[in-house]
Scaffold this active site. Structure first.
Site, short mmCIF file in Angstrom:
data_model
loop_
_atom_site.label_atom_id
_atom_site.label_comp_id
_atom_site.label_asym_id
_atom_site.label_seq_id
_atom_site.Cartn_x
_atom_site.Cartn_y
_atom_site.Cartn_z
N ASN A 187 0.81 -1.41 -0.13
CA ASN A 187 -0.05 -0.13 0.01
C ASN A 187 0.69 1.32 0.02
OD1 ASN A 187 -1.82 2.12 0.49
ND2 ASN A 187 -3.03 1.01 2.08
N ASP A 188 1.66 1.41 0.99
CA ASP A 188 2.12 2.65 1.27
C ASP A 188 3.48 2.86 0.31
OD1 ASP A 188 0.90 3.48 3.37
OD2 ASP A 188 2.16 2.42 4.86
N VAL A 189 4.00 1.71 -0.20
CA VAL A 189 4.87 1.79 -1.29
C VAL A 189 4.58 2.09 -2.49
CG1 VAL A 189 6.67 0.08 0.29
CG2 VAL A 189 5.29 -0.75 -1.53
N VAL A 190 3.37 2.13 -2.72
CA VAL A 190 2.78 2.65 -4.21
C VAL A 190 1.81 3.88 -4.04
CG1 VAL A 190 3.05 0.33 -5.30
CG2 VAL A 190 0.92 1.11 -3.96
N ALA A 219 0.86 2.41 7.53
CA ALA A 219 1.13 3.97 8.17
C ALA A 219 -0.27 4.86 8.28
CB ALA A 219 2.01 4.66 7.24
#
Lengths: 459, 102
Positions: free
Chosen positions: A385-388, A426
């Protein structure tokens, strides 16, 4: 006698350096590890048997017993552990190394209290060893879920820092006053242990890769300090190598999350500034189903899979490998895009996929894969999620602003598999889900991918 | 300060080794690709178990009736060897899984 032992230590030191060097390439890594292990074995055996001391047999028996017990325990843990539990395991072993260094310091302090340089060495060994031990155990507890709450009390950092300064002051007093009583040493040990707990307890789960790297580095430093104490080169060099490895990985992890080391240690993620109020206006989401995705992938030329830790949580590593093999057979060019912080420790996702027989040359690092998203027909995001999250590029108010991400937005179609619309680790909204090119494939990763594979097989 | 300088001067060799090995460590490890970061970490972790050498020295230098030193040393050896054996074994297990397409 001394000469032989020194040569043995020299050989062991060389095996450590060569071993680490060989760990740098997938084809030589296994040998590298074995070479270093042999060197270590040699150093241990040499230390036990090569000396001029007149040792009572009881002590030999005790040493043998300790080595036997520890070897069996270490071996059993190592062969039983699941690959998803690697971060916990590394933390635990790390803690043991730190504890070992602290215990050595405890014994040596009373013997060396008059020599202030030796005393400084020992005291720093005790403090660092103790911090590593308790800190690693807390990290272990947090990673395996038995310690969940992130403690957040006002002035936490100030209290922590004052406590740390207090420890240093006490240590200086002990050395200056030549205070070698057992009570003082145990007091110092206890203070170190408490600081280790206070230091790791408030750090959030998303920051764990940084913490593990940092603790790893500290254990190495503790070992190196013990090496200085005994003027023992193999301990010194071995410890420093570990210390350097840990520092490099710590810096790499911080960079990958766009966080400074200070902000990891002195502030947990997900503070008050995450909810910006604009979230509602992100637009609508599109949903899709396995058969549509199968059609799309079947006729694609380039597919990139973006796996996140959610994939491992859902135990879907094997299914994704099946999917990738199936697509490859159909002539589709498939790759995996691996973000540096995918997983719970540096490089974790690579190990998890390797366990499912994914060839390592299909795993592409962020900097190499990012230019390739332009040519990708379909990107499949599973459990990440956060890494994209494009907010890292275009929302200066976002807590992850500036973090390097995988540029999945550049692909023609984006499929995101998620269980529901919850925010990521996050706790931040992801506008990628509302992108007109994005289709959401809701459902458990394993179930959804299994359906997808079944659909593809029917084509 | 004087004492520190004197210590450095009388332990020049160690000081040189300390500084050089920091550079060797950084140079060797810097080039390791992200694919291998987890095995690197667990392998390095096993190396930090080298403190066991110190723990063995503690036990060897303890009098047979110095129960405190012996028991602390005993625990230190057990913990150290768990770190060493477990660390190398699990690293080996991981690295065996890394395969390349022919």
């Amino acid at each position: 006698m001394g000469i032989v032992l020194n040569i043995i230590y020299l050989i062991a030191t060389i095996t450590f350096i060569v071993g680490l060097k060989k760990l740098g390439h997938p084809e030589t890594a296994k040998n590298g590890n074995l070479i270093a292990a042999m060197g270590m074995g040699l150093a241990i055996v040499g230390t036990i048997f090569i000396h001029d001391l007149n040792i009572s047999p009881v002590i030999y028996i005790l040493i043998g017993l300790a080595i036997l017990i520890g070897s069996i325990m270490g071996w059993l843990i190592a062969i039983k552990v699941e690959m998803t539990k690697m971060p916990e395991l590394v933390s635990l072993f790390n803690g043991f190394g730190g504890a070992s260094a602290a215990l050595i310091g405890l014994v040596e302090f009373s013997k060396n209290v008059d020599d202030s340089m030796q005393a400084i060495t020992i005291v720093s060994g005790i403090i660092i060893g103790a911090i590593t031990f308790s800190g690693s155990l807390i990290a272990w507890g947090k990673l395996n879920g038995s310690l969940r709450s992130v403690v957040k009390i006002p002035q936490y950092n100030a209290i922590n820092n004052i406590f740390f300064i207090g420890i240093i002051a006490f240590a200086i007093f002990m050395i200056a006053a030549g205070e070698g009583s057992q009570i003082a040493i145990y007091g110092l040990l206890a203070a170190g242990l408490i600081y280790g707990i206070l230091f790791v307890l408030p750090i959030g789960g998303a920051d764990m890769p940084v913490v593990i790297s940092l603790l790893n580095s500290l254990t190495g430093i503790a070992a190196a300090i013990t090496g200085i104490l005994y003027s023992n080169m193999v301990m010194l060099v071995g410890g420093i190598l570990v210390g350097s490895a840990g520092i490099i990985l710590t810096v790499a992890m911080c960079k990958a999350m766009n966080r400074t080391l200070g902000s990891v240690i002195f502030g947990a993620f997900g503070g008050d500034n995450t909810v910006t109020g604009e979230n509602k206006a992100l637009g609508s989401i599109k949903t899709t189903n396995p058969s549509d995705v199968a059609v799309m992938m079947n006729y694609a030329t380039n597919v990139i899979i973006v796996p996140g830790y959610g994939l491992a949580v859902a135990q879907a590593q094997h299914v994704i490998h099946e999917l990738e093999e199936l697509l490859s057979k159909k002539g589709v060019n498939v790759k995996y895009a691996i973000h540096p912080v995918a997983g719970r420790m540096p490089g974790h996702m690579n190990v998890l996929l390797a366990e499912s027989n994914v060839e390592y040359n299909m795993l592409v690092e962020m900097d190499d894969i990012n230019p390739q998203f332009n040519n990708a027909d379909v990107v499949l995001v599973v459990g990440a999620n956060d890494v994209v999250n494009p907010a890292a590029h275009n929302d200066p108010a976002s807590p992850i602003y500036g973090m390097p991400i995988l540029d999945v937005e550049k692909a023609k179609h984006i499929i995101v598999n998620k269980r529901g619309m919850n925010a990521g680790y996050a706790g931040i909204e992801n506008e990628l889900f509302y992108n007109s090119k994005t289709s959401m494939l809701f459902g458990d990763a394993k179930a959804a991918l299994t359906d997808l594979v079944a659909e593809l097989k029917n084509m | 300060m004087n004492e520190f300088l004197e210590f450095v001067n009388s332990n020049l060799q160690i000081t040189y080794i300390l500084i050089l090995s920091i550079f060797v460590g950084i140079e060797v490890i810097k080039s390791i690709p992200a694919v291998l970061h987890t095995p690197l970490m667990s392998g390095a972790n096993a190396l930090s178990g080298v403190v066991i050498v110190g723990a063995i020295l503690v036990m060897l230098h303890s009098a047979p009736d110095d129960y405190l030193a012996l028991s602390l040393g005993f625990i230190a050896v057990v913990l150290g060897i768990i770190n060493v054996v477990g660390g190398f074994a699990v690293t080996n297990r991981m690295l065996r899984m890394f395969k390349k397409k022919k």
